[in-house]
Every structure is written in C-alpha cells, then in structure tokens.
Design a protein around this motif. Structure first.
Motif, PDB file in Angstrom:
ATOM      1  N   ARG A   1       0.829  -1.218   0.000  1.00 27.92           N
ATOM      2  CA  ARG A   1       0.000   0.000   0.000  1.00 27.92           C
ATOM      3  C   ARG A   1       0.857   1.260   0.000  1.00 27.92           C
ATOM      4  NH1 ARG A   1      -4.557  -1.868   4.358  1.00 27.92           N
ATOM      5  NH2 ARG A   1      -5.751  -3.161   2.917  1.00 27.92           N
ATOM      6  N   ALA A   2       2.027   1.173   0.613  1.00 27.81           N
ATOM      7  CA  ALA A   2       2.893   2.343   0.712  1.00 27.81           C
ATOM      8  C   ALA A   2       3.566   2.686  -0.615  1.00 27.81           C
ATOM      9  CB  ALA A   2       3.952   2.122   1.787  1.00 27.81           C
ATOM     10  N   VAL A   3       3.828   1.689  -1.447  1.00 28.36           N
ATOM     11  CA  VAL A   3       4.623   1.958  -2.645  1.00 28.36           C
ATOM     12  C   VAL A   3       3.899   1.753  -3.967  1.00 28.36           C
ATOM     13  CG1 VAL A   3       6.790   1.448  -1.468  1.00 28.36           C
ATOM     14  CG2 VAL A   3       5.626  -0.367  -2.728  1.00 28.36           C
ATOM     15  N   MET A   4       2.780   1.077  -3.971  1.00 29.22           N
ATOM     16  CA  MET A   4       2.075   0.808  -5.217  1.00 29.22           C
ATOM     17  C   MET A   4       1.031   1.888  -5.485  1.00 29.22           C
ATOM     18  SD  MET A   4       3.647  -1.853  -6.188  1.00 29.22           S
ATOM     19  CE  MET A   4       2.685  -2.349  -7.573  1.00 29.22           C
ATOM     20  N   PRO A   5       0.863   2.261  -6.749  1.00 28.49           N
ATOM     21  CA  PRO A   5      -0.162   3.259  -7.065  1.00 28.49           C
ATOM     22  C   PRO A   5      -1.553   2.696  -6.771  1.00 28.49           C
ATOM     23  CG  PRO A   5       0.808   2.367  -9.069  1.00 28.49           C
ATOM     24  CD  PRO A   5       1.570   1.793  -7.925  1.00 28.49           C
ATOM     25  N   ARG A   6      -2.429   3.563  -6.365  1.00 26.14           N
ATOM     26  CA  ARG A   6      -3.787   3.147  -6.038  1.00 26.14           C
ATOM     27  C   ARG A   6      -4.711   3.435  -7.225  1.00 26.14           C
ATOM     28  NH1 ARG A   6      -4.505   5.327   0.126  1.00 26.14           N
ATOM     29  NH2 ARG A   6      -2.811   4.116   0.984  1.00 26.14           N
ATOM     30  N   ASP A   7      -5.720   2.606  -7.361  1.00 31.05           N
ATOM     31  CA  ASP A   7      -6.714   2.802  -8.405  1.00 31.05           C
ATOM     32  C   ASP A   7      -7.861   3.691  -7.930  1.00 31.05           C
ATOM     33  OD1 ASP A   7      -5.293   1.184 -10.135  1.00 31.05           O
ATOM     34  OD2 ASP A   7      -6.336  -0.626  -9.498  1.00 31.05           O
ATOM     35  N   GLU A   8      -7.828   4.045  -6.650  1.00 30.36           N
ATOM     36  CA  GLU A   8      -8.899   4.852  -6.091  1.00 30.36           C
ATOM     37  C   GLU A   8      -8.823   6.275  -6.632  1.00 30.36           C
ATOM     38  OE1 GLU A   8      -8.207   4.725  -1.934  1.00 30.36           O
ATOM     39  OE2 GLU A   8      -8.485   2.560  -1.820  1.00 30.36           O
ATOM     40  N   VAL A   9      -9.972   6.880  -6.815  1.00 28.36           N
ATOM     41  CA  VAL A   9     -10.036   8.261  -7.264  1.00 28.36           C
ATOM     42  C   VAL A   9     -10.061   9.149  -6.035  1.00 28.36           C
ATOM     43  CG1 VAL A   9     -11.390   9.949  -8.545  1.00 28.36           C
ATOM     44  CG2 VAL A   9     -11.280   7.584  -9.344  1.00 28.36           C
ATOM     45  N   GLY A  10      -9.161  10.118  -5.989  1.00 28.43           N
ATOM     46  CA  GLY A  10      -9.096  11.021  -4.849  1.00 28.43           C
ATOM     47  C   GLY A  10     -10.078  12.175  -4.972  1.00 28.43           C
ATOM     48  N   ALA A  11     -10.244  12.900  -3.884  1.00 33.48           N
ATOM     49  CA  ALA A  11     -11.178  14.029  -3.865  1.00 33.48           C
ATOM     50  C   ALA A  11     -10.783  15.098  -4.879  1.00 33.48           C
ATOM     51  CB  ALA A  11     -11.239  14.623  -2.458  1.00 33.48           C
ATOM     52  N   GLY A  12      -9.482  15.362  -4.995  1.00 30.26           N
ATOM     53  CA  GLY A  12      -9.029  16.364  -5.964  1.00 30.26           C
ATOM     54  C   GLY A  12      -9.369  15.973  -7.389  1.00 30.26           C
ATOM     55  N   ASP A  13      -9.227  14.689  -7.710  1.00 34.53           N
ATOM     56  CA  ASP A  13      -9.578  14.219  -9.051  1.00 34.53           C
ATOM     57  C   ASP A  13     -11.076  14.356  -9.306  1.00 34.53           C
ATOM     58  OD1 ASP A  13      -6.956  13.467  -9.815  1.00 34.53           O
ATOM     59  OD2 ASP A  13      -7.168  11.613  -8.663  1.00 34.53           O
TER      60      ASP A  13
END
Length: 79
Positions: free
Chosen positions: A38-50
C-alpha cells in the motif's frame, strides 16, 4: 519473490503491527507485506481532488487558465 530482513524495528512498532495483523485475521508477515504494498504501489482509487477536477474538465472558461499542478509535494519540515 524477494525477501527483506528489517532489523531494529522499535518494540512499539512491532507490537502495533502484530496487533493490527491479529485484528485483520492475518499473520504479522502478511500484514507487513500489505502495509509495504500500500505504501509503494499506485492506487486505483479516485481522490477528492480528481473528483473535483472532473467537474470542470472540458468546460470552456474564457479568460482563465486553470491548470492542475501535478508536481509531487514535499513533506513539511517541522525542524
């Protein structure tokens, strides 16, 4: 798969990881693997800014130059 041996982990960190693993029903080793991933892999989740940016994406706003700054931030140094 690779192996990593981490030495001199503070006792309180080790205890916290063990407790977290137990709460999640996993071994300590599996918990550490998940934490590292979780610390180093990109997440597929969409953030609030996006999400906020997507509201205005494609909208023609004359006389404005709205550009998203994708420069990685630097952590705050409190010292």
């Amino acid at each position: 798969m690779g192996n990593i041996n981490v030495r001199r982990i503070p006792d309180e960190v080790h205890r916290a990881i063990k407790a977290q693993a137990k709460a999640h029903g996993r071994s300590t080793e599996e918990e550490v693997r998940i934490i590292l991933a979780r610390a180093v892999m990109p997440r597929d989740e969409v953030g609030a800014g996006d999400l906020l940016w997507s509201i205005w994406d494609g909208v023609d706003l004359p006389d404005s130059a709205i550009r998203r700054d994708k420069t990685p931030h630097e952590p705050i140094d409190f010292e």
